[in-house]
Every structure is written in C-alpha cells, then in structure tokens.
Motif scaffolding. Structure first.
Motif, mmCIF file in Angstrom:
data_model
loop_
_atom_site.group_PDB
_atom_site.id
_atom_site.type_symbol
_atom_site.label_atom_id
_atom_site.label_comp_id
_atom_site.label_asym_id
_atom_site.label_seq_id
_atom_site.Cartn_x
_atom_site.Cartn_y
_atom_site.Cartn_z
ATOM 1 N N TYR A 67 0.876 -1.042 0.230
ATOM 2 C CA TYR A 67 -0.067 0.111 0.017
ATOM 3 C C TYR A 67 0.743 1.275 0.215
ATOM 4 O O TYR A 67 0.614 2.026 -0.898
ATOM 5 N N VAL A 68 1.850 1.263 0.838
ATOM 6 C CA VAL A 68 2.623 2.377 0.929
ATOM 7 C C VAL A 68 3.670 2.752 -0.254
ATOM 8 O O VAL A 68 3.884 3.747 -0.691
ATOM 9 N N ARG A 69 3.908 1.473 -0.891
ATOM 10 C CA ARG A 69 4.730 1.669 -2.305
ATOM 11 C C ARG A 69 3.682 2.214 -3.289
ATOM 12 O O ARG A 69 4.088 3.009 -4.117
ATOM 13 N N ARG A 70 2.265 1.782 -3.335
ATOM 14 C CA ARG A 70 1.591 2.277 -4.137
ATOM 15 C C ARG A 70 1.271 3.793 -4.053
ATOM 16 O O ARG A 70 0.727 4.488 -4.878
ATOM 17 N N LEU A 71 1.550 4.006 -2.835
ATOM 18 C CA LEU A 71 1.198 5.770 -2.341
ATOM 19 C C LEU A 71 2.362 6.572 -2.947
ATOM 20 O O LEU A 71 2.242 7.614 -2.543
ATOM 21 N N GLY A 72 3.192 5.742 -3.439
ATOM 22 C CA GLY A 72 4.360 6.515 -3.907
ATOM 23 C C GLY A 72 5.839 6.646 -3.443
ATOM 24 O O GLY A 72 6.748 7.357 -3.753
ATOM 25 N N ILE A 73 5.828 5.826 -2.205
ATOM 26 C CA ILE A 73 7.142 5.579 -1.568
ATOM 27 C C ILE A 73 7.747 4.260 -2.140
ATOM 28 O O ILE A 73 7.888 3.225 -1.744
ATOM 29 N N ARG A 74 8.642 4.647 -3.147
ATOM 30 C CA ARG A 74 9.221 3.541 -4.077
ATOM 31 C C ARG A 74 10.451 3.147 -3.442
ATOM 32 O O ARG A 74 10.650 1.884 -3.757
ATOM 33 N N ALA A 115 2.099 7.926 5.341
ATOM 34 C CA ALA A 115 2.679 8.308 4.079
ATOM 35 C C ALA A 115 2.838 9.660 3.685
ATOM 36 O O ALA A 115 3.932 10.061 2.996
ATOM 37 N N ILE A 116 1.773 10.339 3.852
ATOM 38 C CA ILE A 116 1.476 11.743 3.828
ATOM 39 C C ILE A 116 2.512 12.354 4.519
ATOM 40 O O ILE A 116 3.349 13.299 4.008
ATOM 41 N N SER A 117 2.596 12.142 5.709
ATOM 42 C CA SER A 117 3.797 12.632 6.698
ATOM 43 C C SER A 117 5.327 12.568 6.187
ATOM 44 O O SER A 117 6.132 13.411 6.306
ATOM 45 N N PHE A 118 5.315 11.343 5.523
ATOM 46 C CA PHE A 118 6.619 11.067 5.096
ATOM 47 C C PHE A 118 7.025 12.218 3.990
ATOM 48 O O PHE A 118 8.173 12.612 3.776
ATOM 49 N N TYR A 119 5.932 12.310 3.061
ATOM 50 C CA TYR A 119 6.321 13.265 2.187
ATOM 51 C C TYR A 119 6.369 14.818 2.418
ATOM 52 O O TYR A 119 7.572 15.415 1.985
ATOM 53 N N ARG A 120 5.691 15.014 3.511
ATOM 54 C CA ARG A 120 6.049 16.249 4.199
ATOM 55 C C ARG A 120 7.145 16.571 4.727
ATOM 56 O O ARG A 120 7.911 17.524 4.564
#
Lengths: 308, 192
Positions: B37-44, B85-90
C-alpha cells in the motif's frame, strides 16, 4: 506464556515484527491511556459546543441591533437607508458568527466519526443550533446586555446604544438628546440640558404637538428632532420629541409605535409646510423665501427625506 | 486460549493490551499488505518504505486505545498508513515518486473497466506502462480512492473510514477518478 511463541500466521516472526517489538521494548512504550483519547474526543465536542454557544451569543447581539434598526428613525439621521444600514452593520458580530460556524464545522470534522457527515449538513445544523440559541438569548435580552456590557470591558467598542446617543447628540444636524432642565413661563421656550457636553439649550416648542410637549415636560430622557436656529446662543427649534428607547425593558410594540408616531409627525409638518406655501402663492403669487415660524419644521432634512 | 491465526484483529488488539508480545501478530498480519500500500502511495524506495512501515506499526501500538471498535481494525490501520505516507512526503518535502503500478496490477485495472464498461475499456495494447503513466498524472484525491477500491479491494464504507471522507464523496471520487483516468489513458495513447 505467549511470549515464547515465535511463529504466527504459520510463518516465522518477520524481521520487521522483531524490529518493531525491539523498539517498543527498548523505548518502553506503552499504549496511550484510553482516558486520554476519551478526553481528547470530549474536548473537541466541548470546543464545538462552545462555538455554537458563541455563535448564538453573536446572533443575539445581531438580532438586538437588527430589531432596533428596524424601528430606528433613520430618516432623521441619514440621507439614505443604505448609509444607515452600513453604519450600524454589526460587522464584528457577523464575523464572529460566521467564524464560529466555520470552527464548529472544523471541530465536528475532527471528532472520531465527524468525517461521515456532509459539509452542508454540519454547517446547516450548526447554524440552526446557533440561531435557535440566539433567538432564545435575544428573547431574554442577552444581546442588549452583551452589547452594553462589552463597552465596560473594551472602551474602544461602541455599542448600538452609544451609536444612537452619538447621532442624536448633534444639534448642528437638528438632533438633541437630553432632559428638561427648566420650563419657561408659557412652555413656548423650555431649557434642555444635553448629556454629553452638559450644554443648556433653549428649545422653541411652537410647532410641537401636545403629546410631544407633554413628553418633553415629563423630564424623561428624550430625542428632540428639529433645527438649530442659533448655534451661538444655543437656540433649538423643536419639530418632534421621541422617548429614548433603550434598556432591557423596552418592547417591540413601543418601538413600532414610536416609529409610526415619527412618520405621522413628519407628514403633519410636510402638510403644514405645503399649506403655508399654497397660501403664500394665493396671497403673494410666489412662495416666500423667509419661512415664518409655522413652516420651519416642513423644511427640515428629515421631512424632505420621507417617502409618504 | 485460541491460536492468534484463528483470532480476529479485534481479539488480538484486546490481547495486545494485556500482553504486548501479541503485537507481533498484528505486524505480521499487515506487513505485506501495508508494504504494498505505501509503495502504491508513491514511496518507491524499499528502505524508505520499510522505515515508514516501522513507524506505522509503532504508531498503531502507541494509539491502540484510540482504536474505535465500531470501525474495522483494517480500516483503522490503513488510515494510519495513509497518514504516515503523507507525513513522510511532508517531512522529506518531496512529492510522491510517481505511483507504482506493477505489471501484475494491470488485471486489477481491467476490473475497473468491467464495473463500468462505458467509462473504461482496456485492451491488450494498454499495458501497465500506459496505466502507470496515466495514474501518475491523476489528482491525488482520485488516485487514493482508486487504489483503495481496485488495488486494496476496499468497500466504499472502508474507504470512507480510511480517508475520513463521507461515503457519498467516495462514490463521487471513484466515478470522477475513472472518468479522468480514461481521458488520461486516451491522451497518453494519442501521444504514443
């Protein structure tokens, strides 16, 4: 003891599971107390309730101002009704009311199940609750008490009562606010003391109706509408006397009655002025520029602003 | 006492509150799903995904008492994963690194087409690359619901609980998301 179980889901404990468990043990982390989460949830609901109550209080003041404005003698104070509305618009309270609705929405959305409610539903219900609360508070004169009470705490704040006092204490504009100081020998000239500068004004009562004169002579705080004939010697020509209608015991019917009396009074002055002009035309062929005392009130701004 | 494999998530949670070692069963039950799921959210990046995953489970443990039993535990843990995942991007101040669509995911996209054949039609020429490219251009709010619906097989109610949006909005976003995806796919094919 379950701690010895190293496998689950029919496979060995994963590296990640081991890392997470190690971190939990190393940092001696415990799940946060259930009470903590309950308190957080309740505090959000309390914050929501506070916004609804504050919204209701703001609305009570808006209703109080609106109610007074409805029966205000605005033709006596402003050239256009829109100028009057813009001046009395309770911007602060309207802003507070809208802000509280927005905050109520934010608070509900922050509750555990708040996301299930639609934006429109939350805003509508918050408005309805604030309106119901505001109407109830207004019924108990809370709006008036807040408006007046805040001036004691915040000197910069101008209550609606202060606003009306300010605009009725402008003799140069034909408005006096004060009480009878001394009645003359035949009531044609009386002395009225204003409350702001404690000025003493000699008031000509020639064109006042019997009821207006009685009200003036009662010694109550009154609004006198007319025109200043001599600013140096403080001589005022009265065209109408109206009670000062502020306080927690004033009712709507009384305000409505006073507004109707004001309109009637202005109509009488206009009619009288037209009659005088008609007679002048018949006798002299033209209307005179020197209005005699019986036609002074027909020329005041308030009469000209009226739309009968 | 029954074995954890036969216990529901909720039962394991209540066991964890008495004995923290039970928590490893939660981790193992959701590790793979949430990793995907987190990979699909963009954390490659694999390491980043692992770190995020560890943080997710750590937060889950710390907030176990916040778990609302009226929700499904799965929805609750997915919500934490989504937020993390959102926090990670931030934190990293980066945008999601594209959206990861494996070749194996292509058949799932066909499922989307089956649900509403008038909106999306896939043929064999539309390969994973086109889909991935189209998805990477999709607005985040549409991408999130489509991933949960068609890749994680979540029901509308679960998606509503995970993303904290009204159920009606879930339906709207799925419908609009599919429409926009179709347009993006068409545009992509025109340019190939």
């Amino acid at each position: 003891m379950h701690k010895d179980i190293q496998t689950t889901e029919n496979k060995p404990s994963s590296t990640l599971a081991q890392r997470v468990m190690k971190r939990i043990r190393t940092e001696q982390v415990q799940p946060a107390s259930k009470w903590w989460f309950i308190c957080v949830e309740y505090s959000i609901w309390v914050a929501w309730l506070s916004t609804v109550v504050l919204g209701a209080l703001a609305l009570a003041v808006i209703l109080y101002v609106g109610n007074y404005a409805r029966f205000a003698l605005y033709e006596a104070t402003h050239d256009r009704v829109v100028d009057f509305v813009l001046e009395i618009l309770p911007t602060l309270w309207l802003t507070l009311f809208v802000s509280m609705i927005v905050l109520a929405y934010i608070n509900v959305r922050r509750t555990k199940r708040g996301y299930l409610y639609s934006m429109g539903g939350i805003i509508f219900s918050s408005i309805v609750l604030s309106v119901v609360g505001g109407v109830v508070l207004h019924f108990f004169k809370v709006g008036y008490l807040i408006d007046v009470g805040i001036t004691k705490i915040v000197p910069m704040y101008e209550s609606y009562e202060e606003f009306e006092e300010k605009i009725w204490q402008q003799p140069e504009e034909g408005r006096l606010l004060g009480r009878l100081q001394d009645a003359g020998e035949d009531d044609t000239f009386v002395y009225v003391r204003t409350e702001n500068k404690q000025d003493l004004w000699q008031v000509n009562t020639t064109e006042l109706s019997g009821s207006d004169l009685d009200l003036l002579l009662s010694g109550k705080r009154v609004r006198i509408l007319g025109t200043t004939t001599n600013m140096v010697e403080n001589i005022f020509y009265a065209c109408g006397v109206f009670p000062w209608l502020f306080g927690s015991d004033v009712d709507v019917q009384e305000m409505k009655k006073q507004r109707q009396l004001f309109i009637g009074r202005m109509y009488t002055h206009k009619e009288a002025a037209e009659r005088v002009k008609g007679i002048e035309r018949e006798v002299y062929g033209v209307t005179g520029t020197d209005t005699d005392s019986s036609g002074v009130c027909g020329e005041i701004a308030a009469v000209k602003r009226m739309h009968f | 006492m029954s074995h954890p494999t036969s216990m529901s998530d909720e039962e394991i949670v209540s066991m964890v509150l008495r004995d923290q070692s039970f928590f490893q069963h939660i981790v193992m039950r959701y590790e793979e799903k949430l990793f995907r799921y987190v990979r699909r959210l963009g954390i490659r990046n694999h390491e980043d995904a692992q770190d995020v995953l560890q943080e997710i489970f750590f937060k889950v443990y710390r907030n176990l008492n916040a778990f609302d039993t009226t929700l499904s535990f799965s929805s609750w843990i997915y919500r934490i994963a989504h937020n993390e995942a959102i926090s990670f991007y931030r934190k990293k101040q980066v945008r999601p690194e594209g959206h990861l669509i494996d070749e194996g995911d292509e058949h799932l996209l066909r499922e989307m087409a089956k649900e509403d054949s008038s909106e999306l039609r896939f043929d064999k020429r539309r390969n994973a690359e086109i889909l991935a490219q189209a998805l990477s251009q999709l607005e985040r709010k549409y991408y999130d619901v489509l991933v949960l619906r068609y890749f994680e097989h979540k029901e509308y109610e679960e998606i509503s609980d995970i993303l904290k949006i009204p159920i009606g909005s879930v339906g709207t976003r799925i419908y609009r998301g599919k429409q926009r995806l179709k347009k993006l796919i068409d545009d992509t094919q025109v340019h190939i």
